[in-house]
Design an enzyme around this catalytic site. Sequence first.
Site, PDB file in Angstrom:
ATOM      1  CE  LYS B  91      -3.889   1.822   2.771  1.00  0.00           C
ATOM      2  NZ  LYS B  91      -4.650   1.610   4.022  1.00  0.00           N
ATOM      3  CB  SER B 166      -7.967   3.273   3.113  1.00  0.00           C
ATOM      4  OG  SER B 166      -7.105   2.654   4.043  1.00  0.00           O
ATOM      5  CB  SER B 190      -8.173   0.442   5.999  1.00  0.00           C
ATOM      6  OG  SER B 190      -8.947   1.611   6.012  1.00  0.00           O
TER       7      SER B 190
END
Lengths: 487, 496, 97
Positions: B91, B166, B190
């Site tokens: 990420k 996310s 997330s």
Amino acid sequence: MSETLTKFEAVIGLEIHAEMLTQSKMFSGCRVVDSVEAAPNSAVDPLSLGMPGMLPVINRSAVEMAMKVGLALNCEINAYNAFERKNYFYPDLPKGYQITQYAHPVATNGYLDIKGASGETKRVRIRRAHIEEDTGKLTHLSDGRSLVDYNRAGVPLLEIVSEPDMRTAEEALAFATKIRQILRYLDVNTGDMEKGIIRFEANISIRPLGSDALNTRVEVKNLNSFRSLTSSIEYQIAQQIETVEGGSVVEQATLGWDEDRKQTYSQRSKEDAHDYRYFPEPDLPPLIIGPDWIDRVREQLVELPDSKLRRYLTELGLPSYDAEVIVEDRPVAEWFDAAVAAGGDPKTVANWLINNLFALMNEHKQTIENSRVSPQGMVDLLALIEAETINKNTAKSVLVDMFLSGQTAKTIVEEKGLAQISDDGPILTIIQTIIDDNPQMVANYLGGKDKLRGWFMGQVMRELRGKGNPALVNRLLDQKLGELKKR
Amino acid sequence: MSKMTESADDMTKSTSPFLSLTGLRAALRDGSISSTAATEAILTRIETIDPTLRSFVTVTAEEALAQARAADQRLANGEKTPLLGVPVAIKEILCSEGIVSQAGSKILEGFKPPYDAYVVSKLKAAGAVIVGMTNTDEFGMGSSTEYSAFQTSRNPWNIECTPGGSSGGSAAAVAGGLAYGALGTDTGGSVRLPASFCGIVGLRPTYGRVSRWGVIAYASSLDQVGPMGRTVEDTAVMLQTISGYDERDSTSIETAVPDYEAACTGDIRGLKIGIPQEYFIEGLDPEVKAAVEAAIEQLAALGAEIVDISLPHTKYALPMYYLIATAEASANLARYDGVRFGPRVPGKDVIETTMRTRALFGPEVKNRIMLGTFVLSAGYYDAYYGRALKARTLLINDFNRAFEQVDVILTPTSPTTAFKIGEKADDPLQMYLTDIFTVSLNLSASCGLSVPCGRDSAGLPIGLQLIGATLQEETILRVAHAYQQATEWHTAHPPV
Amino acid sequence: MSTLSLQDVEKIALLARLYLTPEEKAKYQQQLSDVLTYVEQLSELDLDGVPPQAHAVAQQNIMREDEVNSTIPINKALGNAAATADDQFAIQAVFDE
Ligand SMILES: [Mg+2]
Ligand SMILES: [Zn+2]
């Protein structure tokens, strides 16, 4: 002025920010440098630059230094310690918040005794001492830019806050001086005010004499010398009295001090009122300081100036002037203690230290730590006087030699043949020669000019090139002159 | 991609992009495929498919191929580090030295950190090949990747839908066969939410299990890096690699890391699984409810004991979360002032420049900074942030009491399956409610994972959440693995 | 329930150093009021005597020894800055020192 001072008194509190002398910063392994001397941004790491993802870790030494100062200032060391974030924006503050202790400082409720104007002891209470981190430094260019150097950002700071217990600039000075001395004693801070390694702020208000009101106070920052500290306080007291007598009220303000013009100036107020939004630092678990830890730190405490002074006066019997001068600086006091421990007579060592060694150190711009005269070396020199191997005058020149060459007193005395003449024979011969060579002087002396005895003494010592044992020379001269008188 | 031809030999031994991570690892170890070939295949697939999925913000093809060649060398020497030669994605909130790491934000546009996050260095040490940085909602603030400043990722099961957020880029990449595993971060759900939406496994470790050093912070007391994989074992291997004590993170827990792969025994007989009534509420999609209830029956059939429990403060978790997370975020994001890194937008003076620069934050980040600033401000702290910290104590107590009774808590991961892109982007409160089942454990000291447990009538994946007590990652992995052994959900792949 | 005035929004934006357009101010006024109303359900809870919990996992006394190990060279320090001069970060004039 004298009239108004009988109507008003000042109420003064001090806030001290002292950098703590660690190797690395408060929350990371970044080198700590002299931020005045070092090249800009040469001692930074991602954490001191507030880079994304960086996390703080508490420096154990800094915590223990803070504990030491807390103990030295007679504070309670609090069991529960927490760090909080103090939020505000300023380009020298890399993270947009300062990690500090707010609700749970390391030390609270202490005091420091200072000497008041007439020599009485005055107690100034310490409200708190807490750990935080320093900010970077801004410089302003003439072309309308400012530059930021983050070498200082993250350096451990101890903030010490007094209660408003001081009433005059002199008391504030005495307090500040003593705080600085204690920090130096504890090896927490060098005490260098010009470099901003220790920084003072004064809170000043006035009130009618006899009142115990706490009125609106004015804060003065940027005090980078003791002179600034006293003159700014005096200036503010006068200003506030003038304001009040003129029928106005003192307004709360944060001011800077202009040392050249000797006046305070207004610091531009921030565009928003301060709202620091303190909250617990989620990146740092609390510190619990238990009794064992406090004891371990207490054991490392050196003897502090007050207790040294008391010991010098009562146990060693030093005159108070000598004691105070020696206690002033910890390395000097430790040198003195070592000399006494090596068998030196305290008063004699103190005399030689203050009257002779200090002069040499001043002349050659040396400190006691790099001086070549060790405590043992001084004691050995004094032993030679005691043993009548050399007299005091010779000893003074031997000390100079020791200071410059680093040789021992014994070596110098031997190599230069400075040992005293303590045999009757040669001294008597010289006395006889002087008497024989100066019949007129002898006649005058015998005629009643007793003062001439000193002249004979001088002549004999000169012939002995200063090496005569003064007591012996005196005795033999008296004996000879006595014989002449009897005749 | 001209290098593709150079290893045509290896390519002939190419294998399915949906092979599991452990499967690829075995193939790499026995030499049936090279890391270079596997990496090239993944890079080609990214080139083909990612213009649709938009899961990567940056593809680090050159670095990946260099890492793959190095891995092949090490494989040839018989080395067996856990992820040696395996292509994975991370990420864009994890700092990677010299690689643009922007946290989905224009305020960090072009930022190249001079350091690797702890987890990134752990991946590298384990021999992983990092193929790129995946898309995220700006600073992890969002549940759909629609709040990324750069792009919106798509759900491989239906590109009209969000992959969740996310860590939506990581989830889409793993589900779409663009990486064999990925790292996300989980502050309020997330990792688990996008895993649930994309039909993969995502695990949120116990706070302190994985170092946050080098993880661009959103909310410090809630953030945790978590692994994502197509199977439970794959997720266990990733977790194994990134876990451990790190002296640079003061909240890191100093305790040994167990063997997470070994925890996948398949045996859950006698294990007590708690079902909290508070999670089976109005608003729970009936298809999700049915799938979760079927999973409960399945686990009972495998020998687990099902126990009804209560977590009475569940409904307060989301309000607490928004107070605590935004308060911490308002401070964490104060460093973005354009002085030391990031772009600068000039204004008439320093303050205006700071304000205009910070206007580079996207609307949702500004919204949360404003909320966090307000709830900490003078006169409001006690009523908002202060209350939330106290309520957090009650929530932690809920979990402590529950874990005296049961080994694992079972809930749906999300009340619904993936929603359409654009459906909630303009209504923050609706978006926040997406996290209603995941936030609780972020506030406590629990761990949790999402494992696929079905698909709705539209074919979108449904996720089952398993919550474990502090540092009980082994237990939730064991349950999830046993469930996976008995079901086929993880073997299905999206139509990409 | 909770409503923020436009002035409240402006005050918060200044504290947070966020430049907002008039439209944004109006939008945040509404959104923040909504969220504040939502989070006010916490006032249903009796929190008297409940200790606050700022950390998920209770730990204490995590410290490092005073060692130097993370200083970085100046090119890495300045490498991401928008403007530099003389090995420093350059910004507009700041006068209120
Ligand atoms: Mg202060
Ligand atoms: Zn301070």
